[in-house]
Design a protein around this motif. Sequence first.
Motif, PDB file in Angstrom:
ATOM      1  N   LYS A 133     -36.607 -71.235  95.178  1.00 57.48           N
ATOM      2  CA  LYS A 133     -36.608 -70.226  94.288  1.00 57.48           C
ATOM      3  C   LYS A 133     -37.176 -68.913  94.954  1.00 57.48           C
ATOM      4  CE  LYS A 133     -36.397 -72.792  89.738  1.00 57.48           C
ATOM      5  NZ  LYS A 133     -36.806 -73.054  88.869  1.00 57.48           N
ATOM      6  N   SER A 134     -36.991 -67.866  94.493  1.00 56.48           N
ATOM      7  CA  SER A 134     -37.565 -66.601  94.647  1.00 56.48           C
ATOM      8  C   SER A 134     -37.636 -65.678  93.762  1.00 56.48           C
ATOM      9  CB  SER A 134     -36.956 -65.906  96.231  1.00 56.48           C
ATOM     10  OG  SER A 134     -35.548 -65.177  95.720  1.00 56.48           O
ATOM     11  N   SER A 151     -32.104 -68.260  92.693  1.00 52.24           N
ATOM     12  CA  SER A 151     -32.284 -69.644  92.814  1.00 52.24           C
ATOM     13  C   SER A 151     -31.357 -70.257  94.044  1.00 52.24           C
ATOM     14  CB  SER A 151     -32.150 -70.500  91.479  1.00 52.24           C
ATOM     15  OG  SER A 151     -33.253 -69.948  90.681  1.00 52.24           O
ATOM     16  N   TYR A 152     -31.753 -71.126  94.644  1.00 47.03           N
ATOM     17  CA  TYR A 152     -30.691 -71.776  95.750  1.00 47.03           C
ATOM     18  C   TYR A 152     -30.983 -73.247  95.783  1.00 47.03           C
ATOM     19  CZ  TYR A 152     -28.900 -72.458 100.591  1.00 47.03           C
ATOM     20  OH  TYR A 152     -27.966 -73.013 101.702  1.00 47.03           O
ATOM     21  N   ASN A 153     -29.566 -73.827  95.829  1.00 46.68           N
ATOM     22  CA  ASN A 153     -29.319 -75.116  96.055  1.00 46.68           C
ATOM     23  C   ASN A 153     -28.272 -75.506  96.832  1.00 46.68           C
ATOM     24  OD1 ASN A 153     -30.338 -77.801  94.937  1.00 46.68           O
ATOM     25  ND2 ASN A 153     -28.138 -78.127  94.264  1.00 46.68           N
ATOM     26  N   GLU A 157     -44.921 -68.936  95.200  1.00 45.07           N
ATOM     27  CA  GLU A 157     -44.727 -69.297  96.458  1.00 45.07           C
ATOM     28  C   GLU A 157     -46.034 -69.693  97.231  1.00 45.07           C
ATOM     29  OE1 GLU A 157     -41.818 -70.200  96.991  1.00 45.07           O
ATOM     30  OE2 GLU A 157     -40.329 -68.849  96.108  1.00 45.07           O
ATOM     31  N   THR A 158     -46.070 -70.856  97.956  1.00 50.33           N
ATOM     32  CA  THR A 158     -47.351 -71.240  98.405  1.00 50.33           C
ATOM     33  C   THR A 158     -47.331 -71.202  99.848  1.00 50.33           C
ATOM     34  OG1 THR A 158     -46.588 -73.617  98.538  1.00 50.33           O
ATOM     35  CG2 THR A 158     -47.617 -72.688  96.458  1.00 50.33           C
ATOM     36  N   ALA A 159     -48.585 -70.791 100.382  1.00 51.66           N
ATOM     37  CA  ALA A 159     -48.818 -70.890 101.805  1.00 51.66           C
ATOM     38  C   ALA A 159     -48.672 -72.136 102.541  1.00 51.66           C
ATOM     39  CB  ALA A 159     -50.255 -70.161 102.024  1.00 51.66           C
ATOM     40  N   PRO A 160     -48.176 -72.278 103.947  1.00 53.33           N
ATOM     41  CA  PRO A 160     -48.230 -73.474 104.485  1.00 53.33           C
ATOM     42  C   PRO A 160     -49.810 -74.347 104.587  1.00 53.33           C
ATOM     43  CG  PRO A 160     -47.064 -72.108 105.770  1.00 53.33           C
ATOM     44  CD  PRO A 160     -47.752 -71.115 104.562  1.00 53.33           C
ATOM     45  N   VAL A 161     -49.760 -75.464 104.187  1.00 48.58           N
ATOM     46  CA  VAL A 161     -50.951 -76.329 104.568  1.00 48.58           C
ATOM     47  C   VAL A 161     -51.212 -76.659 105.758  1.00 48.58           C
ATOM     48  CG1 VAL A 161     -52.095 -78.195 103.875  1.00 48.58           C
ATOM     49  CG2 VAL A 161     -50.739 -77.380 102.366  1.00 48.58           C
TER      50      VAL A 161
END
Length: 383
Positions: free
Chosen positions: A291-292, A296-298, A368-372
């Motif tokens: 999602k952005s 939405s993408y699938n 959206e999250t940052a990489p861990v």
Amino acid sequence: MAKSTSTIPSASLAKALGTVARASGKDPFQMVHVQAENGKLSVRCFNGLMGILATIPAEDKGNAFDATIDAQAFASLVSTMNGAATLAGSGKNGLQVQCGTVDVILKGIHKTLPEFDDKEAKKVLTINGQDLLDLLRVGSCAASDVSLAYAAVLLDISASETSSWATDSFRAATCAKPAGGEETKLLLPLTLVNWARAISPRAVVTVKSSDKRVTIEADDGGNVVKITSPVNDVKSFPALSRIFEAMFDADGVKFTLDAGTMNRAARQAKTLGADTVALHTDNNNLCLRAKSQTASYNNVLGTVEGQIAIFLDPQFLGDGMGLFTDTPEILFIDTKKPLCAKEGDLRILFMPKNPPVEKKAEEDTPVETAPVAVSVQQPAEVG
């Protein structure tokens, strides 16, 4: 007395100059040294730390000569030529270039490039060009910021094989080839790795090293490229081999998937503005969802026996899958463990991201999250 000349196809000269000009640095190193001798023409650039020399066959007349001229001017001029180019010395350090009806005099530079041959270097490896290029492809998983310790590729040479290792802490890759040499570890700067991609896959490559420098020399039927560079401190690089052993030996859901399909799906999601993709199963269908703010993408990628749920960075996923040629075997261990992929002599780990935080429906704004960043100093726990 006839002037000494060296004649060479302009296309071959342009290729050689395009290779070495990468090492022409800022003043006082904005120059290329040209030397014609014994049926060979060599061009050499050096940026103060790293250098490239290219040698190509040529037709000589008369005595040897050399010149030191502006690197970019020479490279740009030759790139526009078609047919044989004839070179001759002109004045002090200058060069005359003739091709068809074109006659150019390039002014000499009254400076001397330092010799970058390392007299203390010893041969540690002989390998064919294609195998070296395969080893260096892991560089796409190295840190892109050249100021970081991880902006490098570790070349680990043993008596029986040579392996390469790279990471930026959010992904990691390794490749191994059955080409042995003198046992040593070389941490190659990413700039050197990128330059070495100009090596011909048909070349015979010799790697020499000393305590502080490495030299890579590739000979493709008389067309020689030599690259020299300082090496980074091996102690600054993590023990990736232990992490890979722990991950790839773990239990989990194994499946195969067309690398091109995964690569395209990840890139499509990234194109739509997604910073996170979810790889999950839905009734044994393997789906990639994102999602952005704009979409939405699938995408249903295939079928899998088992349950999968992991969040990944689409840029890293797409780049990594782009290194595979066919259908890599993929291992899912856990939502918080790296996703493992391997095909032939190439293995890649994709570090997971935290699940996106769901906002209230009325806000309707995906987060959206940052990489861990997974610690690469110690193996991650398994199970």
